[in-house]
Design a protein around this motif. Structure first.
Motif, PDB file in Angstrom:
ATOM      1  N   UNK A  29     -12.867  31.321 129.290  1.00  0.00           N
ATOM      2  CA  UNK A  29     -12.792  32.121 127.708  1.00  0.00           C
ATOM      3  C   UNK A  29     -12.244  31.216 126.587  1.00  0.00           C
ATOM      4  N   UNK A  30     -12.614  30.769 125.484  1.00  0.00           N
ATOM      5  CA  UNK A  30     -12.672  30.338 123.926  1.00  0.00           C
ATOM      6  C   UNK A  30     -11.427  30.919 124.070  1.00  0.00           C
ATOM      7  N   UNK A  31     -10.601  29.876 123.441  1.00  0.00           N
ATOM      8  CA  UNK A  31      -9.475  30.672 122.835  1.00  0.00           C
ATOM      9  C   UNK A  31      -9.337  31.251 121.292  1.00  0.00           C
ATOM     10  N   UNK A  32      -8.792  31.990 121.429  1.00  0.00           N
ATOM     11  CA  UNK A  32      -8.795  32.413 119.965  1.00  0.00           C
ATOM     12  C   UNK A  32      -8.414  31.327 119.244  1.00  0.00           C
ATOM     13  N   UNK A  33      -8.511  31.425 117.448  1.00  0.00           N
ATOM     14  CA  UNK A  33      -8.301  31.073 116.560  1.00  0.00           C
ATOM     15  C   UNK A  33      -6.780  30.142 116.420  1.00  0.00           C
ATOM     16  N   UNK A  34      -7.041  28.882 116.738  1.00  0.00           N
ATOM     17  CA  UNK A  34      -5.740  28.423 116.620  1.00  0.00           C
ATOM     18  C   UNK A  34      -5.294  28.834 114.610  1.00  0.00           C
ATOM     19  N   UNK A  35      -3.483  29.053 115.634  1.00  0.00           N
ATOM     20  CA  UNK A  35      -2.878  29.535 114.468  1.00  0.00           C
ATOM     21  C   UNK A  35      -2.349  28.704 113.375  1.00  0.00           C
ATOM     22  N   UNK A  36      -2.614  27.852 113.425  1.00  0.00           N
ATOM     23  CA  UNK A  36      -2.485  26.996 112.007  1.00  0.00           C
ATOM     24  C   UNK A  36      -3.387  26.451 110.950  1.00  0.00           C
TER      25      UNK A  36
ATOM     26  N   UNK B  81      -6.029  29.359 105.863  1.00  0.00           N
ATOM     27  CA  UNK B  81      -7.111  29.810 105.264  1.00  0.00           C
ATOM     28  C   UNK B  81      -6.047  30.440 104.590  1.00  0.00           C
ATOM     29  N   UNK B  82      -4.932  30.726 105.091  1.00  0.00           N
ATOM     30  CA  UNK B  82      -3.939  31.620 103.911  1.00  0.00           C
ATOM     31  C   UNK B  82      -3.625  31.033 102.618  1.00  0.00           C
ATOM     32  N   UNK B  83      -2.838  29.382 102.671  1.00  0.00           N
ATOM     33  CA  UNK B  83      -2.455  29.140 101.783  1.00  0.00           C
ATOM     34  C   UNK B  83      -3.427  28.607 101.141  1.00  0.00           C
ATOM     35  N   UNK B  84      -4.785  28.521 101.876  1.00  0.00           N
ATOM     36  CA  UNK B  84      -6.205  27.770 100.988  1.00  0.00           C
ATOM     37  C   UNK B  84      -6.932  29.047  99.800  1.00  0.00           C
TER      38      UNK B  84
ATOM     39  N   UNK C  66      -6.788  29.143  96.136  1.00  0.00           N
ATOM     40  CA  UNK C  66      -7.994  28.982  95.244  1.00  0.00           C
ATOM     41  C   UNK C  66      -7.672  29.910  93.849  1.00  0.00           C
ATOM     42  N   UNK C  67      -7.206  31.328  94.201  1.00  0.00           N
ATOM     43  CA  UNK C  67      -6.356  32.162  93.643  1.00  0.00           C
ATOM     44  C   UNK C  67      -5.286  32.359  93.045  1.00  0.00           C
ATOM     45  N   UNK C  68      -5.400  30.894  92.243  1.00  0.00           N
ATOM     46  CA  UNK C  68      -4.441  29.896  91.493  1.00  0.00           C
ATOM     47  C   UNK C  68      -2.701  30.797  92.083  1.00  0.00           C
ATOM     48  N   UNK C  69      -2.373  31.491  92.785  1.00  0.00           N
ATOM     49  CA  UNK C  69      -0.926  31.583  93.324  1.00  0.00           C
ATOM     50  C   UNK C  69      -0.502  30.873  93.778  1.00  0.00           C
ATOM     51  N   UNK C  70      -0.429  29.566  93.367  1.00  0.00           N
ATOM     52  CA  UNK C  70      -0.319  28.348  93.578  1.00  0.00           C
ATOM     53  C   UNK C  70      -1.366  27.855  92.944  1.00  0.00           C
ATOM     54  N   UNK C  71      -0.404  26.788  92.194  1.00  0.00           N
ATOM     55  CA  UNK C  71      -0.879  26.748  91.345  1.00  0.00           C
ATOM     56  C   UNK C  71      -1.214  24.967  90.787  1.00  0.00           C
ATOM     57  N   UNK C  72      -2.165  24.458  90.574  1.00  0.00           N
ATOM     58  CA  UNK C  72      -1.949  22.922  91.071  1.00  0.00           C
ATOM     59  C   UNK C  72      -0.519  21.632  90.416  1.00  0.00           C
ATOM     60  N   UNK C  73      -0.407  21.287  91.106  1.00  0.00           N
ATOM     61  CA  UNK C  73       1.101  20.681  90.621  1.00  0.00           C
ATOM     62  C   UNK C  73       2.574  20.945  91.593  1.00  0.00           C
TER      63      UNK C  73
ATOM     64  N   UNK D  55      -8.936  18.299 103.120  1.00  0.00           N
ATOM     65  CA  UNK D  55      -9.632  18.603 102.133  1.00  0.00           C
ATOM     66  C   UNK D  55      -9.691  17.981 101.286  1.00  0.00           C
ATOM     67  N   UNK D  56      -8.145  17.272 100.380  1.00  0.00           N
ATOM     68  CA  UNK D  56      -7.278  17.234  99.299  1.00  0.00           C
ATOM     69  C   UNK D  56      -7.016  17.957  98.213  1.00  0.00           C
ATOM     70  N   UNK D  57      -7.195  19.560  99.299  1.00  0.00           N
ATOM     71  CA  UNK D  57      -6.660  20.251  98.347  1.00  0.00           C
ATOM     72  C   UNK D  57      -5.124  20.381  98.091  1.00  0.00           C
ATOM     73  N   UNK D  58      -4.391  20.007  98.914  1.00  0.00           N
ATOM     74  CA  UNK D  58      -2.799  19.307  98.938  1.00  0.00           C
ATOM     75  C   UNK D  58      -2.746  17.901  99.197  1.00  0.00           C
ATOM     76  N   UNK D  59      -1.553  16.926  98.697  1.00  0.00           N
ATOM     77  CA  UNK D  59      -1.029  15.898  98.902  1.00  0.00           C
ATOM     78  C   UNK D  59       0.428  15.962  98.852  1.00  0.00           C
ATOM     79  N   UNK D  60       0.414  14.944  99.619  1.00  0.00           N
ATOM     80  CA  UNK D  60       2.359  15.195 101.030  1.00  0.00           C
ATOM     81  C   UNK D  60       2.554  14.035 100.328  1.00  0.00           C
ATOM     82  N   UNK D  61       4.068  14.180  99.388  1.00  0.00           N
ATOM     83  CA  UNK D  61       4.680  12.910  99.127  1.00  0.00           C
ATOM     84  C   UNK D  61       5.518  12.508  99.980  1.00  0.00           C
TER      85      UNK D  61
END
Length: 214
Positions: A5-12, A17-20, A24-31, A60-66
């Motif tokens: 059977x197909x596995x459910x969508x991975x938690x990560x 999607x939650x963070x994305x 997009x909703x500007x709850x997390x602003x650029x920077x 995807x380019x939405x997050x920058x790791x430093x």
């Protein structure tokens, strides 16, 4: 032997999607710095799925790791915005020309229905954003070049990070709607050159509107 059977969508992926959507909703602003510990506590998860999610968003380019500083929401520079608009103009103008030359009546009717959504939502910015994206992406889907669609989808995702999004400017929604009307007319009249020219102009005008004011 029966297939497993197909596995459910991975938690990560759910976490990504939650963070994305927060980005997009500007709850997390650029920077903005992403507080991993606080997010894990809020979502009731360990660090592992969150870090895997952040890798997805970084790809995807939405997050920058430093290094030694953690993850930040990506900021779009003026050059980034200009180059994204230039690429969108090239990719989408060619798609519009291709579709104008060979769209079926059913496909044009579908685009007209999406355009009608724009007409109805011109006084509601968020609804207009969503309808605008549906129109552009559906045009690309109908044109049928999957590589183009993939590139444009990635670019449009990044454009949501722009602090000075073109549709934020006063009066730009009405201007954008009028440009869509002209494009829809060119598609319906099957004028590839006009469709390409109007699409390029649409993005040129969008770039002008997206530039920060002094």
């Amino acid at each position: 032997m029966p297939a497993a059977p197909l596995a459910p969508r991975a938690l990560y992926l759910e976490v990504a999607e939650h963070v994305r959507q927060r980005i997009f909703g500007r709850q997390l602003e650029p920077g903005a710095w992403i507080d991993e510990q606080a997010l894990c506590a809020e979502l009731g998860i360990s660090r592992t799925p969150l870090r895997e999610a952040l890798k997805v968003l970084a790809a995807e380019g939405l997050v920058t790791m430093k290094v030694r500083r953690g993850a930040y929401v990506t900021e779009m520079s003026e050059r980034d915005v200009r180059e994204a608009y230039q690429l969108l103009a090239l990719l989408e103008s060619d798609a519009a020309a291709q579709l104008a030359a060979r769209a079926t009546e059913a496909e044009l009717a579908e685009l007209q229905a999406l355009h009608d959504e724009l007409e109805r939502s011109v006084n509601q910015r968020d609804a207009f954003f969503a309808a605008n994206e549906r129109f552009h992406l559906r045009l690309l889907e109908l044109e049928g070049n999957r590589w183009r669609l993939h590139m444009v989808t990635d670019l449009r995702r990044l454009m949501k990070l722009n602090r000075h999004h073109s549709l934020f400017q006063q009066g730009r929604l009405a201007e954008s709607l009028d440009e869509h009307r002209q494009l829809m007319a060119a598609l319906t009249q099957r004028h590839p050159e006009n469709a390409a020219r109007l699409t390029r102009q649409h993005f040129d005008n969008g770039l002008q509107a997206a530039r920060p004011t002094a």
